[in-house]
Design a protein around this motif. Structure first.
Motif, short mmCIF file in Angstrom:
data_model
loop_
_atom_site.label_atom_id
_atom_site.label_comp_id
_atom_site.label_asym_id
_atom_site.label_seq_id
_atom_site.Cartn_x
_atom_site.Cartn_y
_atom_site.Cartn_z
N LYS B 158 0.83 -1.22 0.00
CA LYS B 158 0.00 0.00 0.00
C LYS B 158 0.86 1.27 0.00
O LYS B 158 0.48 2.26 -0.59
CB LYS B 158 -0.94 -0.02 1.21
CG LYS B 158 -2.12 -0.95 0.99
CD LYS B 158 -2.92 -1.14 2.24
CE LYS B 158 -3.62 -2.48 2.20
NZ LYS B 158 -3.96 -2.98 3.50
N PRO B 162 0.34 3.84 -3.60
CA PRO B 162 -0.77 4.51 -2.88
C PRO B 162 -2.07 4.49 -3.69
O PRO B 162 -3.16 4.46 -3.11
CB PRO B 162 -0.28 5.94 -2.69
CG PRO B 162 1.12 5.98 -3.16
CD PRO B 162 1.42 4.76 -3.94
N THR B 163 -1.95 4.52 -5.04
CA THR B 163 -3.15 4.41 -5.89
C THR B 163 -2.94 3.31 -6.91
O THR B 163 -1.79 2.97 -7.22
CB THR B 163 -3.43 5.73 -6.65
OG1 THR B 163 -2.26 6.05 -7.42
CG2 THR B 163 -3.73 6.89 -5.71
N ASP B 164 -4.04 2.79 -7.45
CA ASP B 164 -3.90 1.79 -8.51
C ASP B 164 -3.78 2.49 -9.87
O ASP B 164 -3.72 3.72 -9.94
CB ASP B 164 -5.03 0.76 -8.45
CG ASP B 164 -6.38 1.32 -8.91
OD1 ASP B 164 -6.43 2.53 -9.21
OD2 ASP B 164 -7.36 0.57 -8.96
N GLY B 167 -6.15 5.17 -10.54
CA GLY B 167 -6.12 6.33 -9.65
C GLY B 167 -6.91 6.14 -8.36
O GLY B 167 -7.03 7.07 -7.57
N ASN B 168 -7.46 4.94 -8.14
CA ASN B 168 -8.20 4.70 -6.88
C ASN B 168 -7.22 4.48 -5.74
O ASN B 168 -6.19 3.82 -5.93
CB ASN B 168 -9.07 3.43 -7.01
CG ASN B 168 -9.95 3.48 -8.23
OD1 ASN B 168 -10.70 4.42 -8.43
ND2 ASN B 168 -9.82 2.47 -9.10
N PRO B 169 -7.54 5.00 -4.53
CA PRO B 169 -6.64 4.74 -3.40
C PRO B 169 -6.57 3.24 -3.10
O PRO B 169 -7.61 2.59 -2.94
CB PRO B 169 -7.28 5.50 -2.24
CG PRO B 169 -8.44 6.24 -2.80
CD PRO B 169 -8.72 5.79 -4.17
N THR B 170 -5.34 2.73 -3.03
CA THR B 170 -5.16 1.28 -2.86
C THR B 170 -5.77 0.79 -1.54
O THR B 170 -6.37 -0.28 -1.50
CB THR B 170 -3.65 0.95 -2.89
OG1 THR B 170 -3.09 1.65 -3.97
CG2 THR B 170 -3.40 -0.51 -3.07
N ARG C 98 -7.13 16.15 -10.55
CA ARG C 98 -7.32 16.37 -9.10
C ARG C 98 -8.50 17.30 -8.83
O ARG C 98 -9.16 17.19 -7.80
CB ARG C 98 -6.04 16.95 -8.49
CG ARG C 98 -4.97 15.91 -8.27
CD ARG C 98 -3.74 16.49 -7.61
NE ARG C 98 -2.62 15.56 -7.64
CZ ARG C 98 -2.42 14.59 -6.74
NH1 ARG C 98 -3.27 14.43 -5.75
NH2 ARG C 98 -1.38 13.79 -6.84
N ASN C 101 -11.55 14.96 -9.31
CA ASN C 101 -11.55 13.63 -8.68
C ASN C 101 -11.23 13.73 -7.18
O ASN C 101 -10.46 12.93 -6.66
CB ASN C 101 -10.52 12.74 -9.40
CG ASN C 101 -10.70 11.26 -9.09
OD1 ASN C 101 -11.81 10.82 -8.79
ND2 ASN C 101 -9.62 10.52 -9.13
N LEU C 104 -7.64 13.55 -5.95
CA LEU C 104 -6.79 12.41 -6.37
C LEU C 104 -6.50 12.51 -7.87
O LEU C 104 -7.32 13.04 -8.62
CB LEU C 104 -7.52 11.09 -6.09
CG LEU C 104 -7.60 10.66 -4.63
CD1 LEU C 104 -8.57 9.51 -4.49
CD2 LEU C 104 -6.23 10.26 -4.12
#
Lengths: 312, 296, 221
Positions: B158, B162-164, B167-170, C98, C101, C104
């Motif tokens: 993780k 940090p993101t996949d 762009g999603n938070p892992t 960002r 989103n 992010l």
């Protein structure tokens, strides 16, 4: 690599190819590790903030350092050392001479990896000698790099070598070329240099991957004499097939010592030979213990074997 | 007498020309053979080697829900050899309901991961097996740093990603819940073309965390992996297109690699034929010159 | 002094890295990690030197209309096009992404950069790699000649492995796959190990020579 004087056993062994044959035989005799992997660890994994699992590397360093210091002092005391002939390295000078006769440049590639790869450092050591000889012969030297740090250091190396040879003008900034960080774009760029600028000699010394054969075949087509050197085992067959001379593994690392003849560097080559002898003995001991364990499955032998694995 | 000498001269010229045959003729012959067998496909029985079977059995032994780190360390350059391996392995893993965590140490690896997910998840959906991104599989994308990156991945997935790739938070993904290091991984697989690749994963991850590992590599790299297979660092491995074809046979879905096997066989035979013919011609030439008293 | 400082820096950093390798002491690890970070930052900046070198050499050739200046112009145009496309992609993902989103980055896969990556870079890269198939054939034809005992052994092993690796080998003679597997498992592994052991010892020797300043090609002058 070989050295003369000192330990007569090492001298006898390193003088000819016996050491290679022995190494191959020992490796062929060595039992697969899963046969040996049955017993539990004897030494702890960590001791006073020291990673005991890395003990084999530490022992290798200490042994090498010890051998080197001993041989260095011997050499200071007047002992002479001689290296066995390496046709691949002898060919480097020949290749530069050929380029001089033909009035064409020499192309040098210090591998495609960055400066953190020890093979690149070895390649740059060789570049220093190549640049020195090229400067002496007043022959242009083209250096093609895939990494910008390697380019910067190559520039310094060639500049310093040209100055040392008394011909600073032989360093031509436009001949020091960064082509691309991408593997195949770099390959295409080097092929372009080979076919357009027609270097008389191509010298590949460093770490190479799939581009090795593409480079060597294009060099062959351009009519260049080619000398390669790498420790990347997977690429050795390609270089052996397509180049005129190839330095294999340890020969490649010893090349700069061979070229410089500097006794302090040559001593390190003989120290490496001695270290190899020590490892051969360990391999034989390991084979003997493993065979004994297979014949007489006793806990003491298993512990001894495990200890040997953990130390070496 | 003159006529006989002329005949010998012609033979010698022919042999000499063949021995130093322009490589463009060889290229043309190789290309013709490949194109011909692409147009006229021929199937061949494939023999499965020990290390390929061992790899198949290692994956087959995984229970449903097992976490597998699949590192895709190749780019489009070696797609011809490694894509069939990638597809066969990914499909086997998803069919067995394993959780597939993909990442890459090569900049051009993540698009290959996406492409394979699109193909395999699409195939499985058509067969009524739905697989959900972030639940059953994930593409964590590229990580720079080669060997250092491998050690970082091993100590925390993780933190390293940090993101996949999307762009999603892992840390918010269901597939990433309840674990973070190599100690929680059931199997490490790398499909690799060079450095960083299988050898680097063995040195930095497998030996350090003692996790089961298998690999798929190009034919050029495969000789390097035999010592690691013997020492059990690797539970099995696939080498090149031939390895992929053997794997396709084991998973029971002959595909691209199996179709390519006859082409590869034909090209191998062609090269062997050329090499042998070259040797025969060379010997004949030497013998002619020796008879004439020439020094060779 | 000019020569001593670089040798001192390389020896200091090298010895610290060796210490980090063997020690689990947190302070040593912290300093070594910091030094590694410096290395990464220096390496990142050096890419600028590479790009500048590329621009300097090729732009000069274009301006002076030297031989093959067209290729050099194409190289510069390609490089700048890809750099601009990469910059636009970065802007879409990191800046505009960002904004839309929740802070992010947003993954964008249909930019000009992606198009060129998929439809120009991918096929070109694959094409250069595919050249290997042809070059292997021509190199094998030229190199595998039974000139002496060693070359003959190499030739025999190559023929067995080439035939045994593919299904047609088993169809010709059932022993071919077994024989090639035997060659790969035993003589090949033995040879690989022997070369790897020799190379590893060579690496230790070279590494120490550089760290201890015994060999310093960049300071030869």
């Amino acid at each position: 690599m070989s050295g003369q004087g000192g330990n007569p056993f090492a001298r006898r062994m390193t003088r000819n190819t016996g050491v290679r044959t022995l190494a191959v035989l020992a490796a062929m005799c060595a039992l697969p590790a899963h046969v040996l992997g049955a017993s539990a660890r004897v030494l702890p994994k960590e001791w006073h903030h020291i990673d005991v699992e890395k003990l084999p590397v530490f022992i290798a360093l200490v042994l090498f350092g010890g051998f080197y210091l001993y041989l260095y002092r011997q050499m200071k005391a007047g002992r002479s050392m001689r290296l066995r002939r390496l046709p691949g390295i002898d060919a480097v000078e020949e290749a530069i001479a050929r380029a001089t006769e033909m009035g064409r440049p020499v192309l040098f590639i210090p591998g495609i990896n960055d400066i953190d790869d020890i093979q690149t450092l070895a390649g740059l050591n060789i570049l220093s000698h190549v640049a020195y000889i090229a400067a002496e012969y007043d022959t242009p030297l083209i250096v093609a790099c895939r990494r910008s740090v390697v380019l910067t250091i190559s520039e310094e190396v060639v500049k310093a070598a040209s100055l040392a040879a008394g011909r600073p003008e032989n360093y031509i900034p436009n001949n020091m070329r960064y082509l691309s960080d991408d593997q195949f774009a770099f390959t295409a760029g080097v092929n372009g240099i080979m076919l357009r600028e027609r270097p008389a000699s191509c010298i590949y010394q460093g770490c190479f991957y799939s581009e090795s054969l593409i480079l060597a075949e294009t060099g062959y087509v351009s009519g260049a004499i080619q000398v390669a050197g790498t420790a990347n085992v997977a690429q050795l067959p390609f270089f052996v097939a397509a180049c005129d001379f190839t330095l294999i593994g340890e020969e490649f690392f010893a090349a700069s010592a061979y070229l410089s003849r500097d006794p302090t560097v040559v001593a390190s080559i003989e120290a490496a030979d001695w270290l190899k002898m020590a490892y051969l003995l360990v391999i034989f001991l390991g084979v003997a213990l493993a065979t004994a364990l297979a014949l007489f499955p006793q806990a003491e032998i298993a512990t001894l074997l495990e200890l040997l694995k953990e130390i070496f | 007498m003159t006529e006989r000498n002329d005949k010998v001269g012609i033979w010698e010229r022919w042999l000499s020309a063949f021995v130093s045959l322009d490589r463009r003729w060889i290229f043309l012959i190789v290309a013709s053979v490949v194109v011909f067998f692409l147009i006229v496909p021929v199937s061949m029985p494939v023999t499965v080697s020990e290390q390929v079977r061992a790899m198949y059995e290692t994956i087959e032994a995984l229970p449903a829900g097992a976490r597998v780190h699949l590192s895709i360390d190749y780019g489009p350059g070696s797609e011809a050899e490694l894509w069939p391996q990638h597809i066969a392995i990914l499909r086997q893993l998803l069919e067995k309901d394993c959780k597939v965590i993909c990442s890459s140490l090569w900049t051009d690896g993540p698009p290959m991961i996406e492409k394979a997910f699109t193909v395999v998840v699409g195939q499985l959906e058509k067969e009524g097996k739905k697989k959900v991104r972030g639940v059953d599989y994930v593409n964590l994308g590229f990580k720079a740093g080669d060997r250092v990156a491998i050690t970082k991945i091993g100590s925390s997935f993780k933190e390293t990603f940090p993101t996949d790739y999307q762009g999603n938070p892992t840390s918010a993904l269901p597939i990433m819940q309840g674990w973070d290091t190599y100690r929680d991984i059931d199997l490490l697989i790398t499909i690799a073309v060079g450095d960083p690749g299988a050898v680097e994963y063995i040195q930095q991850a497998q030996s350090r965390y003692n996790i089961p590992m298998v690999a798929g590599v190009t034919a050029v790299i495969s000789p390097q992996l035999y010592p690691y297979y013997q020492s059990r660092n690797l539970r099995g491995f696939l080498g090149g297109l031939a390895g992929a074809a053997e794997y396709e046979k084991l998973v029971g879905r002959p595909g691209y690699a199996t179709r390519g096997m006859f082409i590869q066989s034909a090209v191998h035979l062609l090269i062997v034929g050329l090499v042998l013919a070259g040797n025969v011609a060379q010997f004949a030439l030497w013998s002619m010159r020796r008879k004439r008293g020439e020094r060779l | 002094m000019r020569n001593k400082i670089p040798v001192f820096i390389s020896a200091f950093v090298g010895i610290f890295m060796i210490l980090k390798y063997f020690s689990t002491y947190p302070a040593i690890k912290r300093v070594a990690d910091e030094l590694e970070q410096w290395g990464v930052i220096t390496l990142s900046f050096s890419i600028v030197l590479g790009v500048l070198n590329l621009i300097k050499i090729n732009l000069k050739a274009v301006v002076e209309r030297k031989k093959d200046w067209g290729y050099k112009l194409l190289l510069l145009v390609s490089m700048f096009t890809m750099m601009i496309a990469g910059g636009v992609k970065w802007y879409l993902e990191e800046v505009r992404g960002r904004q839309v989103n929740q802070g992010l980055p947003l993954a964008v896969h249909d930019s000009l950069f992606d198009f060129m990556f998929d439809h120009v870079y991918f096929p070109l890269s694959a094409t250069i790699f595919a050249l290997l198939a042809f070059y292997v054939a021509s190199a094998a034809f030229r190199a595998f000649r039974a000139k002496n005992l060693h070359a003959t052994l190499l030739l025999i092993a190559a023929v067995i492995v080439m035939i045994g690796r593919v299904p047609v080998g088993g169809a010709i003679w059932k022993g071919f796959p077994w024989l090639q597997e035997w060659i790969m498992t035993w003589p090949n592994t033995a040879g690989q190990r022997a070369i790897q052991i020799g190379a590893a010892i060579g690496m230790i020797a070279t590494g120490l020579r550089v760290i201890l300043g015994i060999e310093k090609p960049y300071l030869k002058g």
